[in-house]
Scaffold this motif. Structure first.
Motif, mmCIF file in Angstrom:
data_model
loop_
_atom_site.group_PDB
_atom_site.id
_atom_site.type_symbol
_atom_site.label_atom_id
_atom_site.label_comp_id
_atom_site.label_asym_id
_atom_site.label_seq_id
_atom_site.Cartn_x
_atom_site.Cartn_y
_atom_site.Cartn_z
ATOM 1 N N PRO A 168 -2.527 42.756 47.958
ATOM 2 C CA PRO A 168 -1.949 42.804 46.606
ATOM 3 C C PRO A 168 -0.958 41.681 46.338
ATOM 4 O O PRO A 168 -0.744 41.309 45.189
ATOM 5 C CB PRO A 168 -1.240 44.170 46.586
ATOM 6 C CG PRO A 168 -1.927 44.978 47.619
ATOM 7 C CD PRO A 168 -2.323 44.013 48.701
ATOM 8 N N GLY A 169 -0.363 41.091 47.390
ATOM 9 C CA GLY A 169 0.639 40.047 47.201
ATOM 10 C C GLY A 169 0.071 38.682 46.873
ATOM 11 O O GLY A 169 0.824 37.773 46.504
ATOM 12 N N PHE A 170 -1.249 38.490 46.977
ATOM 13 C CA PHE A 170 -1.831 37.190 46.649
ATOM 14 C C PHE A 170 -1.699 36.937 45.149
ATOM 15 O O PHE A 170 -1.893 37.836 44.329
ATOM 16 C CB PHE A 170 -3.310 37.130 47.037
ATOM 17 C CG PHE A 170 -3.572 37.083 48.520
ATOM 18 C CD1 PHE A 170 -2.549 36.958 49.434
ATOM 19 C CD2 PHE A 170 -4.869 37.159 49.003
ATOM 20 C CE1 PHE A 170 -2.790 36.917 50.802
ATOM 21 C CE2 PHE A 170 -5.132 37.114 50.371
ATOM 22 C CZ PHE A 170 -4.093 36.993 51.264
ATOM 23 N N VAL A 171 -1.393 35.692 44.783
ATOM 24 C CA VAL A 171 -1.337 35.314 43.371
ATOM 25 C C VAL A 171 -2.765 35.054 42.897
ATOM 26 O O VAL A 171 -3.466 34.209 43.459
ATOM 27 C CB VAL A 171 -0.474 34.058 43.176
ATOM 28 C CG1 VAL A 171 -0.472 33.638 41.717
ATOM 29 C CG2 VAL A 171 0.950 34.317 43.654
ATOM 30 N N THR A 172 -3.203 35.783 41.866
ATOM 31 C CA THR A 172 -4.599 35.677 41.439
ATOM 32 C C THR A 172 -4.720 35.600 39.920
ATOM 33 O O THR A 172 -3.791 35.930 39.187
ATOM 34 C CB THR A 172 -5.426 36.897 41.904
ATOM 35 O OG1 THR A 172 -5.088 38.033 41.104
ATOM 36 C CG2 THR A 172 -5.164 37.215 43.367
ATOM 37 N N SER A 173 -5.898 35.176 39.473
ATOM 38 C CA SER A 173 -6.258 35.169 38.053
ATOM 39 C C SER A 173 -7.247 36.277 37.715
ATOM 40 O O SER A 173 -7.778 36.312 36.606
ATOM 41 C CB SER A 173 -6.902 33.815 37.685
ATOM 42 O OG SER A 173 -6.012 32.747 37.901
ATOM 43 N N ASP A 174 -7.503 37.179 38.647
ATOM 44 C CA ASP A 174 -8.641 38.082 38.532
ATOM 45 C C ASP A 174 -8.546 39.023 37.330
ATOM 46 O O ASP A 174 -9.514 39.188 36.588
ATOM 47 C CB ASP A 174 -8.806 38.873 39.825
ATOM 48 C CG ASP A 174 -8.974 37.961 41.025
ATOM 49 O OD1 ASP A 174 -9.540 36.862 40.858
ATOM 50 O OD2 ASP A 174 -8.533 38.329 42.123
ATOM 51 N N GLN A 175 -7.394 39.642 37.131
ATOM 52 C CA GLN A 175 -7.282 40.558 35.995
ATOM 53 C C GLN A 175 -7.380 39.812 34.675
ATOM 54 O O GLN A 175 -7.964 40.307 33.710
ATOM 55 C CB GLN A 175 -5.961 41.346 36.055
ATOM 56 C CG GLN A 175 -5.895 42.500 35.049
ATOM 57 C CD GLN A 175 -6.991 43.523 35.259
ATOM 58 O OE1 GLN A 175 -7.127 44.081 36.346
ATOM 59 N NE2 GLN A 175 -7.803 43.774 34.226
ATOM 60 N N GLY A 176 -6.818 38.604 34.625
ATOM 61 C CA GLY A 176 -6.935 37.802 33.412
ATOM 62 C C GLY A 176 -8.366 37.436 33.089
ATOM 63 O O GLY A 176 -8.766 37.413 31.918
ATOM 64 N N LEU A 177 -9.189 37.145 34.100
ATOM 65 C CA LEU A 177 -10.612 36.858 33.886
ATOM 66 C C LEU A 177 -11.342 38.104 33.406
ATOM 67 O O LEU A 177 -12.172 38.046 32.479
ATOM 68 C CB LEU A 177 -11.243 36.347 35.185
ATOM 69 C CG LEU A 177 -10.884 34.925 35.594
ATOM 70 C CD1 LEU A 177 -11.255 34.670 37.053
ATOM 71 C CD2 LEU A 177 -11.591 33.915 34.683
ATOM 72 N N ILE A 178 -11.044 39.243 34.017
ATOM 73 C CA ILE A 178 -11.662 40.504 33.601
ATOM 74 C C ILE A 178 -11.327 40.790 32.138
ATOM 75 O O ILE A 178 -12.199 41.166 31.334
ATOM 76 C CB ILE A 178 -11.191 41.653 34.514
ATOM 77 C CG1 ILE A 178 -11.836 41.520 35.896
ATOM 78 C CG2 ILE A 178 -11.526 43.016 33.914
ATOM 79 C CD1 ILE A 178 -11.265 42.457 36.945
ATOM 80 N N ASN A 179 -10.070 40.574 31.778
ATOM 81 C CA ASN A 179 -9.643 40.836 30.397
ATOM 82 C C ASN A 179 -10.333 39.905 29.414
ATOM 83 O O ASN A 179 -10.843 40.339 28.363
ATOM 84 C CB ASN A 179 -8.125 40.661 30.274
ATOM 85 C CG ASN A 179 -7.344 41.687 31.070
ATOM 86 O OD1 ASN A 179 -7.895 42.696 31.513
ATOM 87 N ND2 ASN A 179 -6.065 41.437 31.258
ATOM 88 N N HIS A 180 -10.342 38.612 29.718
ATOM 89 C CA HIS A 180 -10.886 37.625 28.774
ATOM 90 C C HIS A 180 -12.368 37.857 28.505
ATOM 91 O O HIS A 180 -12.808 37.780 27.349
ATOM 92 C CB HIS A 180 -10.688 36.207 29.305
ATOM 93 C CG HIS A 180 -11.218 35.159 28.379
ATOM 94 N ND1 HIS A 180 -10.487 34.652 27.319
ATOM 95 C CD2 HIS A 180 -12.439 34.538 28.316
ATOM 96 C CE1 HIS A 180 -11.214 33.762 26.664
ATOM 97 N NE2 HIS A 180 -12.410 33.674 27.257
#
Length: 323
Positions: A168-180
């Protein structure tokens, strides 16, 4: 034979600026006063590629230069705070973090400096087994993921597809991609990179679906036949809103970050780390021994060092040439 990298001009300039900043400060960090100059403290971040970096540098510092090395287990952002506080000397593999450089670098409080590239090229992304693309052509696109999300459903993800993340501590774009892209996916954290890749390999060997976060360099990329999800290429500013990201991850020239005092003091340990550069293939070779073959990191490092003298000889400080 690889050319020896001299100390970076950027690090030199930054150190001079940092020295001026520190000279005006009345406070002296107790950790710096008590630090043993024969000991090097390396931040150890929680992925196997970084562990491979640290294992090889530790082996060479101890076996070739007679230093003691402390590996200090820390997440990415706390590693910068530890440099700032004088508790560690170097981060060996930094993935971006321009915001932290603004806080702690020469333009901020001056306690850290950029050490230049370590030679690895980093690129995070979403991956799936090649056999899924053969069964569902186009599934490795945002449109294909939306159409076939049910393929990735698990008990943990409910009525959505599962996106398997690591720590969970990794910095990611994953939720932003899912949202977009309006993707019906739930992020499920394995807890660590090791746990995540164990699950990926198990599903792969069983021929089951899996969609997961990974990156280059990564030893698993060379072990499994994987396909990257095709998001639009990263451009400046496309990921400025973390809740709405329309593009793939950027590529990083991975770099070293020094405690300013460590760089300013110089010495053989600093010179070796500053000379050190290797490529993704080098890192993956050591990481595969650690994670794939379950070797102790020290054993893996020793094996790589024995087999690759033409690579690491050029990292040695002046006066420490190895026959």
């Amino acid at each position: 034979m690889r050319m020896k990298k001299t100390r970076s001009l950027l690090a030199k300039a930054a150190v001079l600026g940092t020295a001026a900043l520190l000279a005006t400060s009345c406070a002296v960090r107790s950790t710096d006063i008590l630090r043993d100059p024969g000991t090097v403290r390396i931040a150890l971040n929680s992925w196997v590629g970084y562990e491979a970096d640290a294992a090889v540098i530790k082996h060479l510092l101890e076996e070739e230069l007679d230093y003691q090395v402390q590996l200090v287990q820390l997440d990415e952002q706390p590693s910068w705070q530890a440099l700032d506080q004088g508790a560690v000397d170097v981060i060996l593999e930094n993935w971006g973090h321009e915001d932290l450089m603004e806080i702690y670098g020469p333009g901020g409080n001056g306690t850290v400096v950029d050490g230049g590239p370590n030679g690895n090229i980093g690129h995070i992304g979403w991956y799936m087994p090649e056999y899924l693309v053969e069964e569902y052509p186009g599934i490795n696109t945002p449109e294909g993921l939306k159409e076939h999300a049910d393929v990735f459903r698990t008990p943990e993800s409910g009525d959505k597809g599962q996106f398997l993340a690591g720590a969970p501590g990794f910095v990611t774009s994953d939720q932003g991609l899912i949202n977009h892209y309006g993707l019906p996916f739930e992020i499920v954290y394995a807890g660590s990179e090791a746990a995540q890749l164990t699950e990926v390999r198990q599903r792969y060997q069983a021929g089951e679906p899996v969609l997961f976060y990974s990156q280059e360099p990564s030893w698993v990329q060379s072990e499994l036949d994987l396909v990257r999800v095709e998001f639009p290429e990263w451009t400046e500013g496309c990921d400025s809103d973390p809740e709405d990201i329309a593009c793939d991850y950027p590529r990083y020239d991975l770099n070293k970050i020094y405690r300013a005092g460590f760089a300013e003091e110089g010495g053989d340990a600093f010179e070796l780390i500053d000379n050190w550069t290797w490529d993704n293939e080098d890192q993956n070779a050591v990481a595969r021994l650690i994670a794939g073959e379950k070797q102790d990191p020290e054993e893996a490092a020793a094996a790589w060092v024995e087999e690759n003298p033409d690579v690491w000889r050029d990292w040695m400080p002046e006066g420490h040439d190895v026959p």
